[in-house]
Design a protein around this motif. Sequence first.
Motif, PDB file in Angstrom:
ATOM      1  N   VAL A   8       0.879  -1.166   0.000  1.00  0.00           N
ATOM      2  CA  VAL A   8       0.000   0.000   0.000  1.00  0.00           C
ATOM      3  C   VAL A   8       0.919   1.219   0.000  1.00  0.00           C
ATOM      4  O   VAL A   8       1.840   1.310   0.823  1.00  0.00           O
ATOM      5  CB  VAL A   8      -0.928   0.010   1.234  1.00  0.00           C
ATOM      6  CG1 VAL A   8      -1.719   1.304   1.307  1.00  0.00           C
ATOM      7  CG2 VAL A   8      -1.845  -1.194   1.229  1.00  0.00           C
ATOM      8  N   VAL A   9       0.683   2.141  -0.922  1.00  0.00           N
ATOM      9  CA  VAL A   9       1.489   3.358  -1.020  1.00  0.00           C
ATOM     10  C   VAL A   9       0.842   4.438  -0.160  1.00  0.00           C
ATOM     11  O   VAL A   9      -0.353   4.721  -0.297  1.00  0.00           O
ATOM     12  CB  VAL A   9       1.594   3.834  -2.484  1.00  0.00           C
ATOM     13  CG1 VAL A   9       2.399   5.129  -2.560  1.00  0.00           C
ATOM     14  CG2 VAL A   9       2.220   2.753  -3.351  1.00  0.00           C
ATOM     15  N   LEU A  10       1.632   5.030   0.734  1.00  0.00           N
ATOM     16  CA  LEU A  10       1.150   6.112   1.589  1.00  0.00           C
ATOM     17  C   LEU A  10       1.742   7.433   1.123  1.00  0.00           C
ATOM     18  O   LEU A  10       2.962   7.541   0.951  1.00  0.00           O
ATOM     19  CB  LEU A  10       1.595   5.896   3.039  1.00  0.00           C
ATOM     20  CG  LEU A  10       0.858   4.894   3.874  1.00  0.00           C
ATOM     21  CD1 LEU A  10       1.397   4.905   5.307  1.00  0.00           C
ATOM     22  CD2 LEU A  10      -0.621   5.162   3.884  1.00  0.00           C
ATOM     23  N   PRO A  11       0.922   8.448   0.968  1.00  0.00           N
ATOM     24  CA  PRO A  11       1.454   9.768   0.645  1.00  0.00           C
ATOM     25  C   PRO A  11       1.909  10.466   1.926  1.00  0.00           C
ATOM     26  O   PRO A  11       1.144  10.602   2.881  1.00  0.00           O
ATOM     27  CB  PRO A  11       0.253  10.478   0.009  1.00  0.00           C
ATOM     28  CG  PRO A  11      -0.942   9.823   0.630  1.00  0.00           C
ATOM     29  CD  PRO A  11      -0.548   8.407   0.926  1.00  0.00           C
ATOM     30  N   VAL A  12       3.173  10.859   1.954  1.00  0.00           N
ATOM     31  CA  VAL A  12       3.728  11.545   3.122  1.00  0.00           C
ATOM     32  C   VAL A  12       4.471  12.791   2.683  1.00  0.00           C
ATOM     33  O   VAL A  12       4.937  12.884   1.547  1.00  0.00           O
ATOM     34  CB  VAL A  12       4.664  10.618   3.946  1.00  0.00           C
ATOM     35  CG1 VAL A  12       3.926   9.362   4.410  1.00  0.00           C
ATOM     36  CG2 VAL A  12       5.922  10.246   3.180  1.00  0.00           C
ATOM     37  N   ALA A  13       4.610  13.738   3.585  1.00  0.00           N
ATOM     38  CA  ALA A  13       5.300  14.989   3.286  1.00  0.00           C
ATOM     39  C   ALA A  13       6.791  14.914   3.597  1.00  0.00           C
ATOM     40  O   ALA A  13       7.604  15.512   2.904  1.00  0.00           O
ATOM     41  CB  ALA A  13       4.670  16.138   4.085  1.00  0.00           C
ATOM     42  N   ASP A  14       7.162  14.175   4.627  1.00  0.00           N
ATOM     43  CA  ASP A  14       8.552  14.102   5.066  1.00  0.00           C
ATOM     44  C   ASP A  14       8.920  12.634   5.224  1.00  0.00           C
ATOM     45  O   ASP A  14       8.492  11.973   6.183  1.00  0.00           O
ATOM     46  CB  ASP A  14       8.709  14.865   6.385  1.00  0.00           C
ATOM     47  CG  ASP A  14      10.135  14.915   6.893  1.00  0.00           C
ATOM     48  OD1 ASP A  14      10.866  13.907   6.785  1.00  0.00           O
ATOM     49  OD2 ASP A  14      10.519  15.972   7.434  1.00  0.00           O
ATOM     50  N   VAL A  15       9.695  12.117   4.291  1.00  0.00           N
ATOM     51  CA  VAL A  15      10.005  10.683   4.243  1.00  0.00           C
ATOM     52  C   VAL A  15      10.757  10.237   5.487  1.00  0.00           C
ATOM     53  O   VAL A  15      10.428   9.209   6.088  1.00  0.00           O
ATOM     54  CB  VAL A  15      10.805  10.341   2.964  1.00  0.00           C
ATOM     55  CG1 VAL A  15      11.195   8.869   2.942  1.00  0.00           C
ATOM     56  CG2 VAL A  15       9.994  10.697   1.730  1.00  0.00           C
ATOM     57  N   ASP A  16      11.754  10.991   5.909  1.00  0.00           N
ATOM     58  CA  ASP A  16      12.541  10.573   7.078  1.00  0.00           C
ATOM     59  C   ASP A  16      11.709  10.606   8.358  1.00  0.00           C
ATOM     60  O   ASP A  16      11.842   9.722   9.206  1.00  0.00           O
ATOM     61  CB  ASP A  16      13.795  11.437   7.216  1.00  0.00           C
ATOM     62  CG  ASP A  16      14.803  11.128   6.118  1.00  0.00           C
ATOM     63  OD1 ASP A  16      15.005   9.939   5.808  1.00  0.00           O
ATOM     64  OD2 ASP A  16      15.374  12.086   5.558  1.00  0.00           O
ATOM     65  N   ARG A  17      10.843  11.604   8.499  1.00  0.00           N
ATOM     66  CA  ARG A  17       9.956  11.660   9.663  1.00  0.00           C
ATOM     67  C   ARG A  17       9.041  10.441   9.682  1.00  0.00           C
ATOM     68  O   ARG A  17       8.842   9.821  10.728  1.00  0.00           O
ATOM     69  CB  ARG A  17       9.132  12.947   9.642  1.00  0.00           C
ATOM     70  CG  ARG A  17       8.149  13.065  10.793  1.00  0.00           C
ATOM     71  CD  ARG A  17       7.313  14.308  10.693  1.00  0.00           C
ATOM     72  NE  ARG A  17       6.420  14.201   9.537  1.00  0.00           N
ATOM     73  CZ  ARG A  17       5.611  15.163   9.134  1.00  0.00           C
ATOM     74  NH1 ARG A  17       5.578  16.323   9.759  1.00  0.00           N
ATOM     75  NH2 ARG A  17       4.824  14.987   8.092  1.00  0.00           N
ATOM     76  N   SER A  18       8.492  10.065   8.526  1.00  0.00           N
ATOM     77  CA  SER A  18       7.616   8.893   8.451  1.00  0.00           C
ATOM     78  C   SER A  18       8.381   7.609   8.740  1.00  0.00           C
ATOM     79  O   SER A  18       7.889   6.725   9.435  1.00  0.00           O
ATOM     80  CB  SER A  18       6.954   8.821   7.072  1.00  0.00           C
ATOM     81  OG  SER A  18       6.099   9.922   6.900  1.00  0.00           O
ATOM     82  N   VAL A  68      -4.889   9.271   3.072  1.00  0.00           N
ATOM     83  CA  VAL A  68      -5.333   7.878   3.154  1.00  0.00           C
ATOM     84  C   VAL A  68      -6.109   7.678   4.452  1.00  0.00           C
ATOM     85  O   VAL A  68      -5.663   8.046   5.534  1.00  0.00           O
ATOM     86  CB  VAL A  68      -4.135   6.906   3.058  1.00  0.00           C
ATOM     87  CG1 VAL A  68      -4.582   5.468   3.283  1.00  0.00           C
ATOM     88  CG2 VAL A  68      -3.456   7.046   1.709  1.00  0.00           C
ATOM     89  N   ARG A  69      -7.290   7.100   4.338  1.00  0.00           N
ATOM     90  CA  ARG A  69      -8.168   6.868   5.488  1.00  0.00           C
ATOM     91  C   ARG A  69      -8.510   5.381   5.568  1.00  0.00           C
ATOM     92  O   ARG A  69      -8.640   4.709   4.546  1.00  0.00           O
ATOM     93  CB  ARG A  69      -9.485   7.656   5.357  1.00  0.00           C
ATOM     94  CG  ARG A  69      -9.373   9.105   4.932  1.00  0.00           C
ATOM     95  CD  ARG A  69      -8.537   9.992   5.800  1.00  0.00           C
ATOM     96  NE  ARG A  69      -9.042  10.114   7.147  1.00  0.00           N
ATOM     97  CZ  ARG A  69      -8.277  10.456   8.189  1.00  0.00           C
ATOM     98  NH1 ARG A  69      -7.016  10.700   8.028  1.00  0.00           N
ATOM     99  NH2 ARG A  69      -8.803  10.556   9.382  1.00  0.00           N
ATOM    100  N   GLY A  70      -8.666   4.890   6.774  1.00  0.00           N
ATOM    101  CA  GLY A  70      -9.219   3.557   6.968  1.00  0.00           C
ATOM    102  C   GLY A  70      -8.300   2.397   6.681  1.00  0.00           C
ATOM    103  O   GLY A  70      -8.768   1.308   6.376  1.00  0.00           O
ATOM    104  N   LEU A  71      -6.998   2.572   6.801  1.00  0.00           N
ATOM    105  CA  LEU A  71      -6.103   1.426   6.714  1.00  0.00           C
ATOM    106  C   LEU A  71      -6.317   0.571   7.953  1.00  0.00           C
ATOM    107  O   LEU A  71      -6.366   1.088   9.070  1.00  0.00           O
ATOM    108  CB  LEU A  71      -4.644   1.883   6.654  1.00  0.00           C
ATOM    109  CG  LEU A  71      -4.225   2.605   5.388  1.00  0.00           C
ATOM    110  CD1 LEU A  71      -2.889   3.305   5.600  1.00  0.00           C
ATOM    111  CD2 LEU A  71      -4.135   1.621   4.238  1.00  0.00           C
ATOM    112  N   HIS A  72      -6.476  -0.723   7.769  1.00  0.00           N
ATOM    113  CA  HIS A  72      -6.784  -1.600   8.901  1.00  0.00           C
ATOM    114  C   HIS A  72      -5.665  -2.580   9.190  1.00  0.00           C
ATOM    115  O   HIS A  72      -5.140  -3.223   8.279  1.00  0.00           O
ATOM    116  CB  HIS A  72      -8.069  -2.392   8.622  1.00  0.00           C
ATOM    117  CG  HIS A  72      -9.302  -1.612   8.871  1.00  0.00           C
ATOM    118  ND1 HIS A  72      -9.670  -0.540   8.105  1.00  0.00           N
ATOM    119  CD2 HIS A  72     -10.255  -1.738   9.827  1.00  0.00           C
ATOM    120  CE1 HIS A  72     -10.811  -0.033   8.567  1.00  0.00           C
ATOM    121  NE2 HIS A  72     -11.175  -0.742   9.617  1.00  0.00           N
ATOM    122  N   LEU A  73      -5.332  -2.663  10.455  1.00  0.00           N
ATOM    123  CA  LEU A  73      -4.462  -3.707  10.976  1.00  0.00           C
ATOM    124  C   LEU A  73      -5.310  -4.543  11.917  1.00  0.00           C
ATOM    125  O   LEU A  73      -6.295  -4.049  12.485  1.00  0.00           O
ATOM    126  CB  LEU A  73      -3.274  -3.104  11.723  1.00  0.00           C
ATOM    127  CG  LEU A  73      -2.319  -2.250  10.891  1.00  0.00           C
ATOM    128  CD1 LEU A  73      -1.334  -1.522  11.793  1.00  0.00           C
ATOM    129  CD2 LEU A  73      -1.585  -3.118   9.881  1.00  0.00           C
TER     130      LEU A  73
END
Length: 148
Positions: A8-18, A68-73
């Motif tokens: 699953v690809v997540l859109p993030v603003a700061d790769v290192d922070r994520s 992204v909303r509703g990713l389930h674990l």
Amino acid sequence: MELNLEIVVLPVADVDRSKDFYTGLGFRLDADFATERGLRVVQVTPPGPGAASIIFGEKLTDAVPGSVRGLHLVTPDLAGARAELIDGGAAVSEIWHDADGVFHWAGTANRVDGPSTAHHSYSSYVSFEDPDGNEWIIQQVIDRLPGR
């Protein structure tokens, strides 16, 4: 046909922070590489036996960071998973369930504080967001339905 959800690809603003956030939660770092043309891919996998991973990075998606909303674990021990996520730095909700007892509505609509009173699998949840606002739901599943 055999198909498996693996990425699953997540859109993030700061790769290192994520990367720091997810590895701090116990996600396994599988890859972090970049090309000379600026593509960067970071892949992490949640703890547990599941096969699906998430990737984020540079030039991977044009989706808005945090959209992204509703990713389930899924976990058999919701309270234990909640405690570990909090220890890892996530701001995790209290345990909740849906008033209808089937699944859950979008956002916080129809939420009831506390675990499902029947304590059935698939009925109790916690939620949290990553630093960009991508939403994760943790669902307690103790006994799976037949065939799952």
